[in-house]
Write an enzyme that holds these catalytic residues in place. Structure first.
Site, PDB file in Angstrom:
ATOM      1  N   ASP A  86       0.864  -1.175   0.000  1.00 27.69           N
ATOM      2  CA  ASP A  86       0.000   0.000   0.000  1.00 27.69           C
ATOM      3  C   ASP A  86       0.911   1.239   0.000  1.00 27.69           C
ATOM      4  O   ASP A  86       2.136   1.140   0.133  1.00 27.69           O
ATOM      5  CB  ASP A  86      -0.970  -0.015   1.193  1.00 27.69           C
ATOM      6  CG  ASP A  86      -2.197   0.862   0.926  1.00 27.69           C
ATOM      7  OD1 ASP A  86      -2.153   1.703   0.005  1.00 27.69           O
ATOM      8  OD2 ASP A  86      -3.206   0.722   1.639  1.00 27.69           O
TER       9      ASP A  86
HETATM   10  C1  NOJ Z   1      -4.012   3.940   0.181  1.00 24.49           C
HETATM   11  C2  NOJ Z   1      -5.212   3.039   0.287  1.00 24.49           C
HETATM   12  O1  NOJ Z   1      -5.170   2.321   1.506  1.00 24.49           O
HETATM   13  C3  NOJ Z   1      -5.319   2.043  -0.855  1.00 24.49           C
HETATM   14  O2  NOJ Z   1      -6.534   1.362  -0.729  1.00 24.49           O
HETATM   15  C4  NOJ Z   1      -5.210   2.761  -2.170  1.00 24.49           C
HETATM   16  O3  NOJ Z   1      -5.384   1.861  -3.231  1.00 24.49           O
HETATM   17  C5  NOJ Z   1      -3.849   3.431  -2.233  1.00 24.49           C
HETATM   18  N1  NOJ Z   1      -3.752   4.403  -1.161  1.00 24.49           N
HETATM   19  C6  NOJ Z   1      -3.595   4.129  -3.559  1.00 24.49           C
HETATM   20  O4  NOJ Z   1      -4.305   5.278  -3.644  1.00 24.49           O
END
Ligand code: NOJ
Length: 761
Positions: A297
């Site tokens: 993430d």
């Molecule tokens: C953080 C989020 O937790 C995740 O779900 C998302 O896909 C990513 N950022 C990218 O934006």
């Protein structure tokens, strides 16, 4: 020597294109899952590409570079990094010219000529916005899930996006958690079948179709179990709970051929998910045989420092690499340190090769080696009529009617006062994670009422959901005088749910409750419509209103769907994908909880205000409940009313005892005893009465949608086998256990007809 080198290179390139053609031909006639025969060709191709790459090129592939979708220009630095092969994928490049230019640089100028993947959070629609995922989950409908993600893929791929970070498969049992809005709810079975449908929609019949986008099962794993619903928080998940509750939706996503998996922000039992070798290598790769790409993430690699698990960026990179995490989102620990870590023998070079193979495999399956560029024939398919119709259908199927004291549907002659901060909030009705949807396209209830020529008066009363001002109250009371019914569209703005938007109280914010109380004194019936990213506690106002309709954040076509429901052109078809709490203090709450040694029950329950003053301590019912709100949710999992009534009877099971290889048929008759045609979602639950570890009081094992005309009866059958009764115990044995089982067939998780059977060895 030089000529020899060149010949070798040419040979490799020719070989590569020969293999692309074979691999692509095989893949275009296949589903997104690839058989062994195809895999051999795939693997040969991947190896041939890998053989031409330097260690720097390989590390470049593991880099998912984040950019801002608002960027007006393409930075020279980014172009140069792509040119040098330092980037494997990009996030949020949203101008088609930039997508094309960067891809051209990658495939023509970078050392390995490997194409980029462009990713974006396409969560519940791209331009045409569908209800938020918890709303879509309320449809209990795989066709709705699949069509929403198919349309999202068609729209997003037209601007070059070939990878989405969806579906989110986190089981969520605490409505304070802002990300419950993006979740499939609290049940692993429902989450599993919806997750599969989303993936089928995103990835299409074949991943290398230009309108297919790679899906990403996220967040692996346990993110929904964050303590107290506080985002990014700690999780403690014993292995049986992990395997019985949190893992099944991921298993199902893998079975559906999901291309990618994202690690979660949280730690699990002390080890952050992004550096968790047990979860990534043992469970995901060895046991579940995942051969796609694992992405971290956003910054979750370097966040291992803040977790207190890594001392610095280099160690975080080492931990993520040794855990088997392939591609790093936004942070740059791999870029900065992987080469040294390999030189120092802290990370094996073949580990990096594995990462790159996983990445190339997905690029190949997406057809990017053959067709790296956006398909110009698939241009700007936004807001097509069919897309809008599907979004409206999804909103109707997601709406859950929680209360109806004979007020809905309204007749067309009713004079309505349309009130409330969400009645005309085009941005908010789209909900969280809608970067690309444009509020100008939202059909709000106000717009829809106007378009349908409804006899109504619009009074906004509160400017937004958090508006605390009571200044307008007297005017509102005067304004509603000439109306027969008040339709109050209340809720939360989109910004109050989603990532990092947890709440400790989950009631209607601002002065909404006060206004409802004041309006109820006018004696006018009130239809309360809620638009929110989570269940909203309404215990204080439920008696002041005559109907409650939950529409979640319903998306672009939300108002049009609501207008049809309110006037009875359609009925609300949704059922709760989670237990609706009475109070936030009751959370986490979920229907499939354990029994405890002292299960709460009506007989023993003593309510707080019934306790005699000075009562002797042990004179109260000593069981698992709250003195002030009892032990049940406000509305159970699976609950939802329609505009007709159903009766269940004649539950029959084919046998009282079944063996491990036998099937039990469970039949029930469902009759429409109301006054209009309607749809019911018939739900089937089991309980394993005694287990080697304690088992939930109920578990959803199946459901069916039935449409019934007035007076019509249908027989609904469910089949049960030992396979469906398997669970993982404390000894890691995954099996069904002989013994007694309870079963229920009914309209929600708290009611239904009951029977029992015995599973015999
Ligand atoms: C953080 C989020 O937790 C995740 O779900 C998302 O896909 C990513 N950022 C990218 O934006």
């Amino acid at each position: 020597m030089m000529i020899l080198e060149n010949l070798k290179y040419l040979n490799t390139i020719l070989m590569r294109y020969y293999l692309i053609i074979i691999a692509s031909a095989l893949m275009s006639c296949s589903q997104s899952k690839v058989s062994t025969k195809e895999s051999n060709v795939e693997e040969k191709f991947i190896d041939s590409v890998l053989a031409t790459m330097s260690i720097d090129d390989k590390i470049g592939q593991t880099n998912l570079r984040g950019t801002s979708s608002r960027a007006k220009t393409l930075s020279d630095e980014l172009k140069e990094d792509v040119r040098q092969g330092k980037v494997g994928a990009l996030l949020n490049v949203m101008k088609v010219e930039f997508v094309d230019e960067l891809q051209k640089i990658a495939v023509e100028e970078s050392p390995s000529k490997v194409p980029l993947i462009f990713g974006r959070d396409v969560i519940h629609g791209f331009k045409t916005i569908f209800p938020i995922p918890i709303g879509l989950a309320a449809s209990w409908d795989t066709d709705v899930a699949k069509s929403s993600s198919r349309i999202a893929a068609i729209e997003a791929s037209s601007v070059g996006i070939r990878w989405t970070f969806a579906p989110m498969l986190d089981i969520a049992r605490d409505s304070r958690w802002g990300r419950i809005a993006e979740s499939p709810g609290e049940d692993p079975y429902l989450a599993s079948i919806l997750g599969k449908a989303y993936i089928e929609g995103f990835q299409g019949d074949s991943l290398n179709n230009p309108t297919s986008i790679a899906a990403c099962a996220k967040h692996y794993i346990g993110y929904g179990a964050v303590i107290g619903g506080r985002d990014y928080n700690t999780t403690i998940i014993p292995e049986p709970l992990l395997r019985n509750v949190y893992l099944p939706p991921f298993q199902s996503a893998l079975d559906a051929g999901v291309a990618t998996v994202m690690t979660s922000f949280n730690e699990i039992n002390g080890i952050p998910a992004t550096g968790n070798e047990f979860l990534l290598k043992q469970v995901l790769r060895d046991e579940l045989k995942f051969d796609g790409l694992v992405v971290s993430d956003w910054d979750s690699v370097v966040e291992m420092i803040a977790h207190g698990y890594a001392k610095d960026e280099k160690q975080a990179g080492e931990q993520a690499a040794n855990a088997g995490m392939d591609m790093e989102m936004t942070s740059r620990a791999y870029e900065h340190h992987l080469k040294d870590l390999i030189k120092e023998g802290k990370v094996a070079e073949h580990q990096l090769d594995e990462f790159v193979k996983n990445i190339l495999r997905i690029k190949l399956r997406l057809g990017l080696f053959e067709t790296p560029y956006r398909d110009k024939n698939n241009e700007a398919n936004f807001y097509k009529e069919t897309h809008l119709a599907a979004a409206k259908e999804a909103a109707i199927k997601s709406s859950v009617l929680l209360k109806n004291s004979d007020i809905l549907p309204l007749s067309s002659a009713t004079k309505v006062a349309l009130i409330g901060p969400l009645a005309d909030a085009p941005l908010d009705q789209m909900g969280t994670w809608t970067f690309d949807g444009e509020k100008e396209h939202s059909i709000t209830p106000l717009k829809a009422f106007k378009a349908a020529n409804i006899n109504f008066k619009y009074i906004r009363a509160l400017t937004h959901s958090r508006d605390k001002s009571k200044k307008q109250f007297q005017k509102v009371i005067n304004d509603v005088k000439g109306s027969d019914v008040i339709v109050f569209v209340a809720g939360e703005e989109a910004i109050l749910s989603g990532e990092a938007h947890s709440r400790a109280t989950i009631d209607l914010p601002g002065a909404q409750e006060d206004l409802i109380k004041v309006l109820s004194k006018t004696g006018k019936p009130i239809v309360l419509v809620i638009m929110a990213g989570r269940p909203i506690t309404i215990t204080k106002i439920i008696d002041d209103v005559d109907a409650v309709l939950m529409s979640w954040h319903p998306g672009t076509m939300g108002g049009a769907a609501l207008q049809e429901i309110i006037y009875g052109l359609r009925e609300p078809e949704g059922r709760l994908p989670l237990s609706w709490p009475k109070e936030a203090g009751q959370l986490p709450y979920f229907y499939n909880h354990k029994s405890t040694g002292r299960p709460a029950n009506k007989k023993d329950y003593v309510a707080m205000y019934d306790i005699p003053v000075g009562a002797w301590q042990s004179s109260l019912g000593n069981d698992s409940h709250y003195l002030d709100i009892g032990y049940t949710p406000h509305f159970p999992f699976g609950f939802g009313l329609g505009y007709t009534d159903f009766e269940y009877d004649n539950l029959q099971i084919s046998k009282d005892t079944i063996g491990f290889n036998e099937i039990l048929n469970v039949k029930v008759s469902v009759t429409n005893v109301g006054e209009r045609t309607g749809k019911e979602i018939v739900q089937f639950y089991t309980q394993d009465v005694v287990g080697s570890i304690t088992r939930p009081v109920r578990e959803l094992k199946g459901f069916q949608h039935v449409n019934l005309n007035v007076g019509e009866t249908k027989e609904v059958t469910f089949k049960v086998s030992a396979e469906q009764l398997k669970f993982t115990n404390h000894k890691k044995i995954h099996a069904a256990e002989a013994g007694d089982f309870n079963i229920w067939v009914g309209p929600d998780a708290e009611s239904g007809l009951k029977d029992t059977f015995y599973l015999k060895k």
